[in-house]
Every structure is written in C-alpha cells, then in structure tokens.
Design a protein around this motif. Sequence first.
Motif, PDB file in Angstrom:
ATOM      1  N   GLY A 297       0.817  -1.203   0.000  1.00 35.44           N
ATOM      2  CA  GLY A 297       0.000   0.000   0.000  1.00 35.44           C
ATOM      3  C   GLY A 297       0.855   1.258   0.000  1.00 35.44           C
ATOM      4  N   PRO A 298       0.216   2.418  -0.012  1.00 36.72           N
ATOM      5  CA  PRO A 298       0.935   3.695  -0.042  1.00 36.72           C
ATOM      6  C   PRO A 298       1.928   3.828   1.102  1.00 36.72           C
ATOM      7  CG  PRO A 298      -1.416   4.032  -0.390  1.00 36.72           C
ATOM      8  CD  PRO A 298      -1.243   2.598   0.002  1.00 36.72           C
ATOM      9  N   GLY A 299       3.165   4.186   0.773  1.00 39.86           N
ATOM     10  CA  GLY A 299       4.183   4.393   1.793  1.00 39.86           C
ATOM     11  C   GLY A 299       4.820   3.126   2.330  1.00 39.86           C
ATOM     12  N   GLN A 300       4.387   1.960   1.861  1.00 42.86           N
ATOM     13  CA  GLN A 300       4.936   0.690   2.354  1.00 42.86           C
ATOM     14  C   GLN A 300       5.942   0.122   1.350  1.00 42.86           C
ATOM     15  OE1 GLN A 300       4.232  -0.331   5.348  1.00 42.86           O
ATOM     16  NE2 GLN A 300       2.570   1.120   5.740  1.00 42.86           N
ATOM     17  N   GLN A 301       7.000  -0.485   1.896  1.00 41.04           N
ATOM     18  CA  GLN A 301       8.032  -1.075   1.052  1.00 41.04           C
ATOM     19  C   GLN A 301       7.806  -2.558   0.787  1.00 41.04           C
ATOM     20  OE1 GLN A 301      10.326   1.063  -0.299  1.00 41.04           O
ATOM     21  NE2 GLN A 301       8.987   2.519   0.773  1.00 41.04           N
ATOM     22  N   GLY A 302       6.846  -3.123   1.473  1.00 40.33           N
ATOM     23  CA  GLY A 302       6.586  -4.548   1.310  1.00 40.33           C
ATOM     24  C   GLY A 302       5.489  -4.992   2.245  1.00 40.33           C
TER      25      GLY A 302
ATOM     26  N   GLY B 209      -3.718   2.541   2.311  1.00 38.06           N
ATOM     27  CA  GLY B 209      -3.096   3.343   3.354  1.00 38.06           C
ATOM     28  C   GLY B 209      -3.689   3.168   4.726  1.00 38.06           C
ATOM     29  N   ALA B 210      -4.647   2.249   4.889  1.00 39.60           N
ATOM     30  CA  ALA B 210      -5.252   2.038   6.203  1.00 39.60           C
ATOM     31  C   ALA B 210      -4.248   1.425   7.178  1.00 39.60           C
ATOM     32  CB  ALA B 210      -6.481   1.146   6.090  1.00 39.60           C
ATOM     33  N   GLY B 211      -3.454   0.483   6.705  1.00 41.45           N
ATOM     34  CA  GLY B 211      -2.491  -0.170   7.577  1.00 41.45           C
ATOM     35  C   GLY B 211      -3.132  -1.017   8.652  1.00 41.45           C
ATOM     36  N   PRO B 212      -3.955  -2.028   8.303  1.00 41.88           N
ATOM     37  CA  PRO B 212      -4.610  -2.849   9.322  1.00 41.88           C
ATOM     38  C   PRO B 212      -3.583  -3.584  10.178  1.00 41.88           C
ATOM     39  CG  PRO B 212      -4.809  -3.862   7.151  1.00 41.88           C
ATOM     40  CD  PRO B 212      -4.257  -2.489   6.929  1.00 41.88           C
ATOM     41  N   ARG B 213      -3.838  -3.613  11.499  1.00 38.05           N
ATOM     42  CA  ARG B 213      -2.886  -4.177  12.447  1.00 38.05           C
ATOM     43  C   ARG B 213      -3.436  -5.369  13.221  1.00 38.05           C
ATOM     44  NH1 ARG B 213       1.497  -2.219  15.750  1.00 38.05           N
ATOM     45  NH2 ARG B 213       1.522  -3.203  17.820  1.00 38.05           N
ATOM     46  N   HIS B 214      -4.677  -5.249  13.698  1.00 36.70           N
ATOM     47  CA  HIS B 214      -5.176  -6.266  14.618  1.00 36.70           C
ATOM     48  C   HIS B 214      -6.675  -6.440  14.460  1.00 36.70           C
ATOM     49  CE1 HIS B 214      -5.986  -8.364  18.415  1.00 36.70           C
ATOM     50  NE2 HIS B 214      -4.715  -8.686  18.405  1.00 36.70           N
ATOM     51  N   LEU B 215      -7.122  -7.708  14.409  1.00 30.42           N
ATOM     52  CA  LEU B 215      -8.529  -8.069  14.225  1.00 30.42           C
ATOM     53  C   LEU B 215      -9.004  -8.837  15.448  1.00 30.42           C
ATOM     54  CD1 LEU B 215     -10.783  -8.240  11.836  1.00 30.42           C
ATOM     55  CD2 LEU B 215      -9.993 -10.602  11.637  1.00 30.42           C
ATOM     56  N   THR B 216     -10.153  -8.437  15.990  1.00 24.02           N
ATOM     57  CA  THR B 216     -10.727  -9.130  17.147  1.00 24.02           C
ATOM     58  C   THR B 216     -12.182  -9.474  16.855  1.00 24.02           C
ATOM     59  OG1 THR B 216      -9.286  -7.926  18.657  1.00 24.02           O
ATOM     60  CG2 THR B 216     -11.212  -8.996  19.607  1.00 24.02           C
ATOM     61  N   PHE B 217     -12.549 -10.728  17.067  1.00 20.86           N
ATOM     62  CA  PHE B 217     -13.889 -11.187  16.744  1.00 20.86           C
ATOM     63  C   PHE B 217     -14.875 -10.919  17.872  1.00 20.86           C
ATOM     64  CE2 PHE B 217     -11.771 -13.591  13.448  1.00 20.86           C
ATOM     65  CZ  PHE B 217     -12.729 -13.670  12.444  1.00 20.86           C
ATOM     66  N   HIS B 218     -16.118 -10.661  17.482  1.00 21.72           N
ATOM     67  CA  HIS B 218     -17.243 -10.667  18.399  1.00 21.72           C
ATOM     68  C   HIS B 218     -17.534 -12.117  18.753  1.00 21.72           C
ATOM     69  CE1 HIS B 218     -21.547 -10.442  19.566  1.00 21.72           C
ATOM     70  NE2 HIS B 218     -21.217  -9.245  20.016  1.00 21.72           N
TER      71      HIS B 218
ATOM     72  N   ALA C 261      -8.467  -2.793  13.842  1.00 17.48           N
ATOM     73  CA  ALA C 261      -7.733  -1.570  14.172  1.00 17.48           C
ATOM     74  C   ALA C 261      -6.760  -1.264  13.045  1.00 17.48           C
ATOM     75  CB  ALA C 261      -6.971  -1.751  15.486  1.00 17.48           C
ATOM     76  N   ASN C 262      -6.900  -0.068  12.448  1.00 19.33           N
ATOM     77  CA  ASN C 262      -6.046   0.356  11.341  1.00 19.33           C
ATOM     78  C   ASN C 262      -4.996   1.328  11.860  1.00 19.33           C
ATOM     79  OD1 ASN C 262      -7.532  -1.069   9.259  1.00 19.33           O
ATOM     80  ND2 ASN C 262      -9.150   0.443   9.595  1.00 19.33           N
ATOM     81  N   GLU C 263      -3.752   0.859  11.913  1.00 18.96           N
ATOM     82  CA  GLU C 263      -2.678   1.612  12.558  1.00 18.96           C
ATOM     83  C   GLU C 263      -2.292   2.881  11.808  1.00 18.96           C
ATOM     84  OE1 GLU C 263       2.092   0.997  13.410  1.00 18.96           O
ATOM     85  OE2 GLU C 263       0.767  -0.735  13.511  1.00 18.96           O
ATOM     86  N   VAL C 264      -2.238   2.826  10.482  1.00 22.04           N
ATOM     87  CA  VAL C 264      -1.645   3.926   9.723  1.00 22.04           C
ATOM     88  C   VAL C 264      -2.592   5.106   9.572  1.00 22.04           C
ATOM     89  CG1 VAL C 264      -0.579   4.592   7.538  1.00 22.04           C
ATOM     90  CG2 VAL C 264      -0.100   2.341   8.520  1.00 22.04           C
ATOM     91  N   ASP C 265      -3.871   4.858   9.264  1.00 21.95           N
ATOM     92  CA  ASP C 265      -4.785   5.992   9.058  1.00 21.95           C
ATOM     93  C   ASP C 265      -5.624   6.314  10.293  1.00 21.95           C
ATOM     94  OD1 ASP C 265      -6.807   4.097   9.098  1.00 21.95           O
ATOM     95  OD2 ASP C 265      -7.568   4.533   7.088  1.00 21.95           O
ATOM     96  N   ASP C 266      -5.319   5.662  11.439  1.00 20.60           N
ATOM     97  CA  ASP C 266      -5.963   5.983  12.708  1.00 20.60           C
ATOM     98  C   ASP C 266      -7.484   5.834  12.626  1.00 20.60           C
ATOM     99  OD1 ASP C 266      -6.306   6.776  15.350  1.00 20.60           O
ATOM    100  OD2 ASP C 266      -6.162   8.926  14.908  1.00 20.60           O
ATOM    101  N   THR C 267      -7.935   4.655  12.174  1.00 19.75           N
ATOM    102  CA  THR C 267      -9.366   4.367  12.100  1.00 19.75           C
ATOM    103  C   THR C 267      -9.624   2.956  12.616  1.00 19.75           C
ATOM    104  OG1 THR C 267      -9.309   3.428   9.857  1.00 19.75           O
ATOM    105  CG2 THR C 267      -9.649   5.823  10.049  1.00 19.75           C
TER     106      THR C 267
END
Length: 379
Positions: free
Chosen positions: A173-178, A226-235, A244-250
Amino acid sequence: MAGTAAVVAVPSPAAPPAGGPAAADDPGPAVPARGPSGPRPLYVGTYTSVDGGGTGIGLASYDPATGRISGSGTLTGVPDPSYLAVHPDGRTLYAVDERQDGGVTAVRLADRRVLGTRGAGGAGPCHLSVHPSGRWLLSADYGSGSVAVHPIDASGALGERTDVVTHTTPPPGPGQQGPHAHQFTTSPDGGHVLAVDLGTDTVYSYRLDQANGTLTEVAQAHARPGAGPRHLTFHPGGRYAYLANEVDDTVTVCGYDPASGWLTIGEPQSTGSGAGTNYPAQFVVTANGGYAFLANRGDNSLARYAIEADGARLRLLGTAPVGGDFPRQIALSPDGGLLFAANQRSGTVTVFHVDAGSGELRSAGEPFASPVAVCALPL
C-alpha cells in the motif's frame, strides 16, 4: 468517559463469488491455579535488545479483586519476547523472538523450563496464537510479511514448521516497502485462520489442513489504501469482527462468513483520538459481546465502544487516559473483571476494573513497572 461518535454498521456477510532449558532469575514457585479470590499468573513480554529493555519474560501475579500486580522475577533465555500466548490447556507459554532471524519459543509453565525454539521462517515475528485444537501454533512475521504454522506435540513443545506463506499480492500500500504481517489468528468457529497484513492493506483468510498443518488461501479482504490494518478481534457471536487500522488511525466493523472464510470490511470510523498523531493498536471485546476497548498509542487512551445490533455496529462512548505512554497491547483477565495495558515507552502495565454492566473503566491503582512492556498476558 464522555463524548459520542457516529454509529457505523457493516453489511451482513455476503456469499463469495462463483532449545534447551533456561533458568529463571529468582522466579519463586509457580503461581498455583486458585479460585477467583486467589492470586493469578501474569506474564509480561518485552524487548531485550533495546536500551533499557528487559532480560526475558517478566513473571508476576495479580489479585483479581484489586488488580494489584506483584512481580516475581524474569524467565531468561528468550530473546525479544514481544508477544505471548498460552496453550488452551494452560500448561505451555509461547513467545515470539522478534529478531531478523526470528523464532518461536515454548516454555513449560509447571517448572518454567524452555522446551525449545523453532525458526519462524521469516523476519521479525511479532504475533502468535494457538489454534483452538491445541495442535498448531500460528505466527506472523512483520519484517518479511509471512505467516507460519508449527505443530505442537503432547508435551507442548514445537516441531519444525509445516508451512510458511509470504504475502505477495496485492502490492504494498501507499508508503509501504513490502508486506508486513502483523497478526495470525483463528476464527471463533475454528474453520479458518486469518492473517492481518499492514503492508498490503489486506486480511487474508486461509483454510488450515488440521492433519498436515498446511495453508490454503480462500479469500482476501482489502482495506482502503493506506489504512495499515494491524489487529482483528472477533465478536463472540462469530459473525462480526473489529479491525484496528494503525496507519490511518481508524477502526472498522467487519462482517464474517464462517462457511467461506470471507471477511467484509466496513466503513472507517473514529478511534476517539485527539488532534495529535495516533496509532491504534489492539481491540479486546467483553465475553458477553456488549463492549469493545481499543488501545490508542500516541493519544495514550483507551477507547470504549458499545457493541450493538448483535455485533454489526460499534458506537464510541468515549475515551479514558491509559495512565502510561504508548499502550502497545491490551488484554482482559479470564473473568473479564480487569483490563491490562502494556505501555511500551513508560515501561509500565496499567490495570483497570471493568464494570460488567456499563463497560466503564476505573483505574486499579498505581502502574506496575516493567522494562519496555509490550505485552501483558493474564491467566
């Protein structure tokens, strides 16, 4: 914890288209398993290769009634144990060795002996989890953007990995090298394992062959660029999850179809952070599915959400100061009465009482000092 934000819902999920032992530094006896009123074990992950870091896995106990933590030493011989998980039978602890040539390590809890380390198959492993069957360890390598599977034998020790997959598509994604795999976890029904990749803005769904420990990709869910997803938690209902999207703070609500493994990522919504830079880290969800909590690094807060519509909606109720600097990881105690936050930059673990009815958080007292605390695992 005041303030509100718009409620965002996600559509219902759609069908898919056609080593040897190491000694502990004065650890004392293992904390016995007791009832709710007795002390319970707490393990703290750290970085050992940074200035001011720890020397291994921190050993402690906590009082379920008061939340007070008491330290009891360090388990040495595990380098950079930045993320921890426990076997479903409670007898073995697993840690990543977050280094360039990374590994995963098993520790027998009865006598705190290292059972051995296996190569992770990639660079910088940062997350691991145990499949609900107890037979497979799943790990994610941030540096190489890969995920791996290791077998677990009857003693809890790890065998040589049975599979490793590197994320090659879509492109970074945008700004990522891999690619940067940040999490590898199992869906509540146990039918699929999901890998969250910050570098490719993608959550990958795999089918795990439970006889051979091999992975077959069945779906990709793409976050916005550019969202940069970091962590997924199930209901706990198993039909929705929170990303939780680390890069775009959403954050986003995701629909999940257990039959196919397909994830549907909804619209982004607020983390509750202020005007400064913030990197959301991790969600936890209460066992009754009523509330979710999010760790905000930078804003140094805990966001509290009401979960509505059987898991399909998150409503931001407000935030509370975490009482530390850069909360990298949070966890609920097994009974759900306490929330623990590992604060990397302040080198502390802070504890909060969780109100079962309202989800409100109340500080349990002074922070517990632990060098470069990046993971707190209460048992």
